[in-house]
Design an enzyme around this catalytic site. Structure first.
Site, mmCIF file in Angstrom:
data_model
loop_
_atom_site.group_PDB
_atom_site.id
_atom_site.type_symbol
_atom_site.label_atom_id
_atom_site.label_comp_id
_atom_site.label_asym_id
_atom_site.label_seq_id
_atom_site.Cartn_x
_atom_site.Cartn_y
_atom_site.Cartn_z
ATOM 1 N N LYS A 1 0.873 -1.172 0.000
ATOM 2 C CA LYS A 1 0.000 0.000 0.000
ATOM 3 C C LYS A 1 0.911 1.223 0.000
ATOM 4 O O LYS A 1 2.030 1.146 0.477
ATOM 5 C CB LYS A 1 -0.846 0.027 1.267
ATOM 6 C CG LYS A 1 -1.836 -1.086 1.400
ATOM 7 C CD LYS A 1 -3.141 -0.747 0.708
ATOM 8 C CE LYS A 1 -4.228 -1.697 1.131
ATOM 9 N NZ LYS A 1 -4.609 -1.530 2.529
ATOM 10 N N HIS B 1 1.940 6.915 2.371
ATOM 11 C CA HIS B 1 1.410 8.199 1.930
ATOM 12 C C HIS B 1 1.495 9.280 2.991
ATOM 13 O O HIS B 1 1.979 9.043 4.102
ATOM 14 C CB HIS B 1 -0.021 8.043 1.413
ATOM 15 C CG HIS B 1 -0.969 7.500 2.439
ATOM 16 N ND1 HIS B 1 -1.439 8.249 3.481
ATOM 17 C CD2 HIS B 1 -1.525 6.269 2.573
ATOM 18 C CE1 HIS B 1 -2.256 7.509 4.209
ATOM 19 N NE2 HIS B 1 -2.316 6.300 3.685
ATOM 20 N N HIS C 1 0.818 8.784 6.588
ATOM 21 C CA HIS C 1 1.757 8.065 7.456
ATOM 22 C C HIS C 1 2.829 8.964 8.045
ATOM 23 O O HIS C 1 3.599 8.535 8.891
ATOM 24 C CB HIS C 1 2.471 6.958 6.685
ATOM 25 C CG HIS C 1 1.572 5.828 6.325
ATOM 26 N ND1 HIS C 1 1.306 5.493 5.022
ATOM 27 C CD2 HIS C 1 0.871 4.970 7.093
ATOM 28 C CE1 HIS C 1 0.474 4.468 5.008
ATOM 29 N NE2 HIS C 1 0.199 4.133 6.244
HETATM 30 N N1 ARG Z 1 -0.570 -0.895 9.876
HETATM 31 C C1 ARG Z 1 -1.558 -0.139 10.575
HETATM 32 C C2 ARG Z 1 -2.131 0.931 9.660
HETATM 33 O O1 ARG Z 1 -1.492 1.357 8.725
HETATM 34 C C3 ARG Z 1 -1.012 0.532 11.799
HETATM 35 C C4 ARG Z 1 -0.457 -0.395 12.837
HETATM 36 C C5 ARG Z 1 -0.529 0.179 14.186
HETATM 37 N N2 ARG Z 1 0.072 -0.628 15.194
HETATM 38 C C6 ARG Z 1 -0.494 -1.630 15.828
HETATM 39 N N3 ARG Z 1 0.210 -2.272 16.711
HETATM 40 N N4 ARG Z 1 -1.717 -2.008 15.580
HETATM 41 O O2 ARG Z 1 -3.247 1.372 9.913
#
Ligand code: ARG
Length: 570
Positions: free
Chosen positions: A127, A130, A133
């Site tokens: 993905k 972007h 982030h």
């Molecule tokens: N990958 C997730 C996202 O982009 C965020 C992860 C956050 N961390 C966690 N331990 N859940 O939305």
């Protein structure tokens, strides 16, 4: 360094019965209006204790402490004791404190022997990385820097989103419409296009969803073909993410993402069962959280596949066991508030008191001026493009100004990327904000380039003054030259820096540091404009150059905590 508040509190405690110095210290304020003194002590609390009107207490206390040599003047105003410090003394102790610690000024050892995990960035593979982030990435990095500065042992974890049903979709999309060459030439943009296509097609061909579900099931059960495809997608994505991390100068201690925990989930599920927390609901296994006003935490879905929350549970236990953390911080958008409330609650219900050491550091949303970001619909601003564009724009601006062309590339990078990072760390993290090119690249006002430029200006003053700190005898420094308004305000800002760093950690709010160095930069520029620094009189010149040196040092320390470089020339 000498802590002025502590000193004042000690003095006050000699004259006030029934309250400890520590308590008194907390009451001491720094008035925003400098005509009310450098410090002010409100007497409302004492009124109850002493059964006396607060304004009478204020005048009694003023009378009792006024003769102390640290004060220029002490004045009771209504219920307040307003204290004006001897400026020269305050200047000298502040300058000495910075010179003694240099790039460590503001650091502390409050975290000694303690471990903090800062989990941040954590993009989803395949993905786009972007603009949405950027906040977790730079807030997390700044917090990691701040905690290290305060003596904590920090572990930086990138909890990559490298697992979940979306990989079923990705795999199906690739099988139907993908080409290897296309992906390898431009991994994420290509994979994104497949993903967008999947969602478009699935609207008219709902059977694609079922196919994706099966593909993910196979992946989770170790089917070779799915596993290989997934590994390849992960590798290609990481290559792209790493480019952005390199540009930002960000590193991680661990990239253990969601997939890392897939074989660690059964143990957690067993434990939940043993503790009688798991109930069945329409084929799914859940933890009922109704009592706590939350929807149920789904642990396994009806087809037995696991979900995001379950992987986070496994990750929490793994981290506690592996790192024995004192604090585990998750820097994740506030859209996931409920997720983390559920996660922490389940751990608490399992009987682990360390659930209280898990902290969700949330932040507001980034949107585009013309609507929200949506990966599904391909409305994306890539972070890498933002950074590159910022560098490009900076290059144009520097070229227009026609300065130091030999370092153009390096300066454009440092300033352009610094501008983007600084902007992210300027406002309180919880605020939503609209991404706007003009604001990011505005080089005036309270921006990164402004602060960096101030640093470079101070460096240039020191060069022109032939300044060498090792040749200065601080015991002979005449600080009476540093008692003007501009110098005094600057010194106060410098003095406030360690407190700002500590507060930034207390609140997990890096913008406290940003604010502090903006103030210092503004005060330095005022000092620079109001006063001649490189004057003929050696004593005056030395005092002013030492202040310049110290201001430059503190700006550099602050920028470095934010993850931004401080150029000596611009
Ligand atoms: N990958 C997730 C996202 O982009 C965020 C992860 C956050 N961390 C966690 N331990 N859940 O939305």
């Amino acid at each position: 360094m000498i802590n002025v508040k502590e000193q004042i509190a000690a003095l006050l405690s000699e004259h006030i019965e029934g309250m400890e110095a520590e308590e008194l210290e907390k009451l001491i304020e720094i008035p925003t209006d400098t005509s009310l003194g450098d410090y002010a002590f409100p007497c409302f609390k004492l009124a109850k204790l002493m059964r006396k009107a607060p304004n009478l207490i204020a005048s009694d206390i003023s009378g009792a402490i006024a003769s102390d040599p640290m004060f220029e003047k002490v004045q009771p105003v209504n219920a307040y004791v307003n204290m004006f410090m001897k400026k020269g003394d305050m200047a000298l102790s502040t300058l000495n404190a910075v010179i003694a610690k240099k790039e460590k000024y503001g650091s502390m050892d409050q975290g000694e022997g303690k471990k903090v995990i800062v989990e941040f960035s954590s993009p989803n593979i395949a993905k786009p990385f972007h603009i949405g982030h950027i906040r977790t990435t730079v807030i997390g990095n700044a917090l990691a820097n701040i905690y290290s500065f305060l003596g904590y042992d920090v572990v930086k974890i990138n909890h990559l989103g490298d697992y979940g049903t979306q990989f079923g979709k990705m795999i199906v999309a690739y099988r139907h419409w993908g080409s290897k060459e296309e992906v390898e030439a431009n991994p994420i943009k290509t994979l994104l296009a497949y993903y967008v296509k999947f969602h478009d097609e699935a609207e008219t061909h709902p059977e694609l969803e079922e196919e994706a579900r099966i593909a993910f099931y196979n992946l989770e059960h170790g089917e070779k073909e799915e596993l290989q495809l997934w590994q390849w997608i992960r590798d290609e994505s990481l290559k792209e993410f790493s480019r952005v991390y390199d540009m930002l100068g960000i590193t991680f201690d661990s990239y253990a993402g969601e997939s890392f925990y897939s074989d660690k989930m059964p143990a957690v599920i067993d434990e939940l069962k043993e503790k009688g927390l798991l109930v069945e609901s329409r084929g799914a296994q859940i933890v009922d959280l109704e009592k706590y006003g939350m929807p149920p935490a789904i642990i396994t879905k009806s087809d037995g596949t696991s979900i995001y929350l379950t992987r986070d549970l496994a990750a929490a236990f793994y981290r506690k066991k592996t790192y024995d953390f004192d604090k585990c911080i998750y820097v994740v958008a506030s859209q996931q508030d409920l997720h983390f409330q559920q996660l922490f609650k389940v751990i608490e219900l399992m009987g682990y008191e360390w659930a209280k050491d898990m902290i969700h550091v949330n932040f507001g949303m980034v949107s585009l001026a013309d609507g929200t970001l949506s990966t599904r619909h391909g409305r994306v601003v890539f972070l890498e493009d933002v950074l590159n564009k910022a560098v490009e724009k900076t290059r144009e601006i520097i070229t227009e100004k026609g300065v130091n062309t030999d370092q153009l590339e390096e300066t454009a990078k440092v300033v352009g990327i610094g501008a983007v990072v600084f902007r992210e760390l300027s406002a309180g993290r919880i605020k939503d904000y609209v991404f706007d090119w003009d604001k990011v690249l505005n080089f005036d006002g309270e921006t990164g380039p402004y602060v960096q430029y101030t640093h470079a200006r101070a460096a240039s003053v020191l060069r022109n003054g032939g300044f060498d700190i090792s040749k200065i005898d601080m015991s002979k420094l005449d600080c009476s030259y540093l008692t003007g308004d501009a110098a005094s305000t600057l010194i106060k800002g410098i003095y406030a820096f360690p407190e700002a760093v500590a507060k930034a950690a207390d609140d997990n709010e890096p913008s406290t540091v940003t604010r502090c160095i903006i103030d210092i930069a503004q005060s330095f520029n005022k000092f620079y404009h109001d006063e001649h620094i490189i004057v003929d009189d050696e004593n005056e010149r030395n005092a002013k150059l030492v202040l310049t040196f110290v201001a430059k040092q503190v700006i550099a320390n602050g920028l470095s905590l934010l993850g931004i470089k401080a150029p000596d020339r611009m």
